[in-house]
Design an enzyme around this catalytic site. Structure first.
Site, PDB file in Angstrom:
ATOM      1  N   GLY A 253       0.821  -1.203   0.000  1.00  0.00           N
ATOM      2  CA  GLY A 253       0.000   0.000   0.000  1.00  0.00           C
ATOM      3  C   GLY A 253       0.848   1.244   0.000  1.00  0.00           C
ATOM      4  N   SER A 254       0.304   2.314   0.539  1.00  0.00           N
ATOM      5  CA  SER A 254       0.999   3.595   0.541  1.00  0.00           C
ATOM      6  C   SER A 254       2.142   3.583   1.553  1.00  0.00           C
ATOM      7  CB  SER A 254       0.026   4.719   0.891  1.00  0.00           C
ATOM      8  OG  SER A 254      -0.405   4.602   2.241  1.00  0.00           O
ATOM      9  N   GLY A 258       2.386   1.938   5.280  1.00  0.00           N
ATOM     10  CA  GLY A 258       3.481   1.040   5.567  1.00  0.00           C
ATOM     11  C   GLY A 258       4.284   1.456   6.786  1.00  0.00           C
ATOM     12  N   GLU A 275       5.748  -3.501   0.843  1.00  0.00           N
ATOM     13  CA  GLU A 275       5.780  -3.104  -0.569  1.00  0.00           C
ATOM     14  C   GLU A 275       4.972  -1.828  -0.689  1.00  0.00           C
ATOM     15  OE1 GLU A 275       7.615  -4.339  -2.737  1.00  0.00           O
ATOM     16  OE2 GLU A 275       8.047  -6.403  -2.153  1.00  0.00           O
TER      17      GLU A 275
END
Length: 525
Positions: A253-254, A258, A275
């Site tokens: 995600g963003s 994260g 990621e």
């Protein structure tokens, strides 16, 4: 720009798809593989297609009690699953891959309809799931460790890998099923059990996958709790991140999300696989094959309507070919077919929702205020076929790398056109001059330029391509990036090791007890 196709045959098609994949009008909050639960959750959420605004189905949102039930079942299943030989675990994954083959068309259509990516990309995402199953099956016979020579006589030293336990997977809306499969199939052959929290924006594809998984589990008389699914909002994700019973959390995600997950998991000394954002650049040098480069640029910039973590955000072009590249893009962009994601002639589908469209508009306004020059696109389409307010025309903005908006990742089809002069190291400096480090590419037929790009003073990204765009990674290589992208690696190569714990073993097969480093410690006569 073409109009979207008539919605009626699409609705009929999707009715058949939903029936085949087991999607009901209202779907339960969680599944432990064979059993569904949480029908009376705290609330329901209706899921509308960004392609035409039609209601697809509703989901029940899980609460903390439902989460606890899933975790307990996963704990119990782990005690069974870890004892199964890895090749037998691989056999289950092989069967999952075969079920995905049987359902590829239907699941691909649902991915396209629920998320908004074009049908070819939806089908490609399911193929990616099939491919990772094949990879994991082979991996199940290759979970190897090393044997090392001991400095002590009559000693043998080696390392082996063991399952970590429960793996929590938090996936994003833009790849609603593929990223889960990257994690789940590798974790499964490694002996782990999985709890999947999909994006609340795209939960129906996750439910469809769980129905497919259920068939395999039932046919093999396996217990509940190996593959688990829970539908919820950020509260469920937070519970996973803070839960000491989940040794590994993989989150996509963003960067903002994260950081929260990484902080929570790190505070309890767990492992996180992150990621996160990408601000990916393609460098076009004066020695590039421009026609090949432009094909890669357009797919990278507008594919999935700019909503890939590997989408091309920045185009860094040598001054000697800058105007030529700009002219070609200005001819291509206005003719891009924009329309319904299930129309086979569409190349650009809708954005995920109106919030994403607002972010698109805000980014364009901000970069122009900084001095950027919007040279094409940037409109929100309306009228017949575009009533949802989720269709936009992909934008190109002449900009400078240091602009605040250029430094940010906007999850939208915005391409920043940046000029560079001098040698390729100047271009690489621009490319590396952002906080993110996921994917990068150079187009050049000059060996000196491409090798400099790939050198240890070249691209600082986890993915660096030559004469290939930033988007469209194969499953055989490890996927992930550096800096604010999170540093995690998923999918191929040796990414499997993150799902296991490493153990070093030393065996003494002699009758003496020598100590390492020659230490003498005699306690007996």
């Amino acid at each position: 720009m073409k109009q979207t196709i008539d919605a009626l045959p699409i609705t009929n098609t999707m009715t058949n798809v939903l029936e085949q994949l087991g999607i009901k009008e209202t779907n339960p909050a969680y599944s432990t593989g064979l059993v569904w639960g949480g029908h009376n959750g705290k609330q329901t959420r209706e899921i509308y297609s960004p392609a035409d605004g039609n209601l697809i189905a509703a989901v029940t949102m899980a609460d903390a009690a439902a989460y606890e039930q899933v975790v307990k079942q996963a704990q119990e299943a782990f005690t069974y699953w870890r004892k199964q030989p890895a090749p037998k675990r691989g056999e289950i994954v092989r069967q999952v891959g075969n079920k995905l083959r049987e359902n590829k068309e239907a699941l691909g259509k649902l991915v396209s309809y629920e998320m908004g990516k074009i049908l070819q990309e939806g089908l490609g995402e399911v193929q990616e799931m099939i491919d990772i199953c094949d990879f994991a099956v082979g991996l199940s016979r290759q979970l190897h460790g090393l044997t090392m020579h001991s400095e002590r006589p009559e000693h043998r030293m080696y390392e082996q890998y063991h399952p970590v336990g429960i793996v929590g997977v938090i996936s994003a809306f833009n790849f609603p099923v593929a990223v889960w499969s990257w994690n789940a199939m590798l974790a499964a052959v490694c002996g782990d059990v999985i709890i999947w929290k999909p994006s609340e924006k795209t939960p129906l594809t996750a439910i469809a996958c769980q129905h497919i998984i259920k068939e395999v589990l039932a046919e093999n008389e396996l217990p509940e709790g190996i593959f688990n699914l829970i539908i919820g909002d950020a509260e469920i994700g937070s519970l996973m991140a803070h839960d000491k019973r989940i040794p590994l959390v993989s989150a996509t995600g963003s960067t903002r999300m994260g950081k929260k997950v990484g902080e929570a998991v790190g505070a309890r000394l767990g492992k996180s696989l992150l990621e996160l954002g990408g601000n990916n650049a393609i460098i076009i040098t004066e020695h590039a094959d421009l026609e090949m480069a432009l094909r890669a640029v357009v797919f990278g910039a507008v594919g999935t309507c700019g909503q890939r973590c590997t989408s091309t955000r920045r185009l860094i072009v040598h001054e000697n070919v800058y105007e030529q590249v700009k002219e070609r893009l200005l001819k291509i962009y206005p003719n891009l077919p924009i329309g319904h994601s299930l129309d086979n002639t569409t190349l650009v589908g809708p954005m995920i929702d109106k919030d994403a469209v607002e972010a698109f508009k805000a980014a364009l306004a901000a970069v122009q205020q900084e001095g950027g020059n919007l040279i094409t696109g940037g409109e929100v389409l309306s009228g017949k076929g575009y009533e949802t307010g989720t269709y936009v025309t992909p934008a190109i903005v002449e900009a400078e790398n240091h602009f605040d908006m250029v430094q940010e990742e906007t999850f939208a089809p915005i391409l920043y056109l940046i000029r560079y002069s001098g040698d390729v190291e100047n271009a690489v400096e621009l490319q590396n001059g952002v906080r993110q480090g996921l994917s990068s590419a150079i187009f050049s037929t000059n060996l000196l330029e491409t090798e400099a790009f790939l050198s240890h003073w070249g691209s600082d990204c986890g993915i660096a391509n030559v004469n290939i765009g930033t988007s469209g990674a194969e499953i055989g290589g490890a996927f992930g990036g550096e800096k604010e992208t999170g540093g995690g690696r998923e999918s191929g190569s040796d990414a499997w090791k993150v799902y296991m714990r490493r153990q070093t073993n030393t065996i003494n097969f002699g009758r003496q007890l020598p100590l390492a480093q020659g230490i003498k410690f005699d306690i007996m006569d």
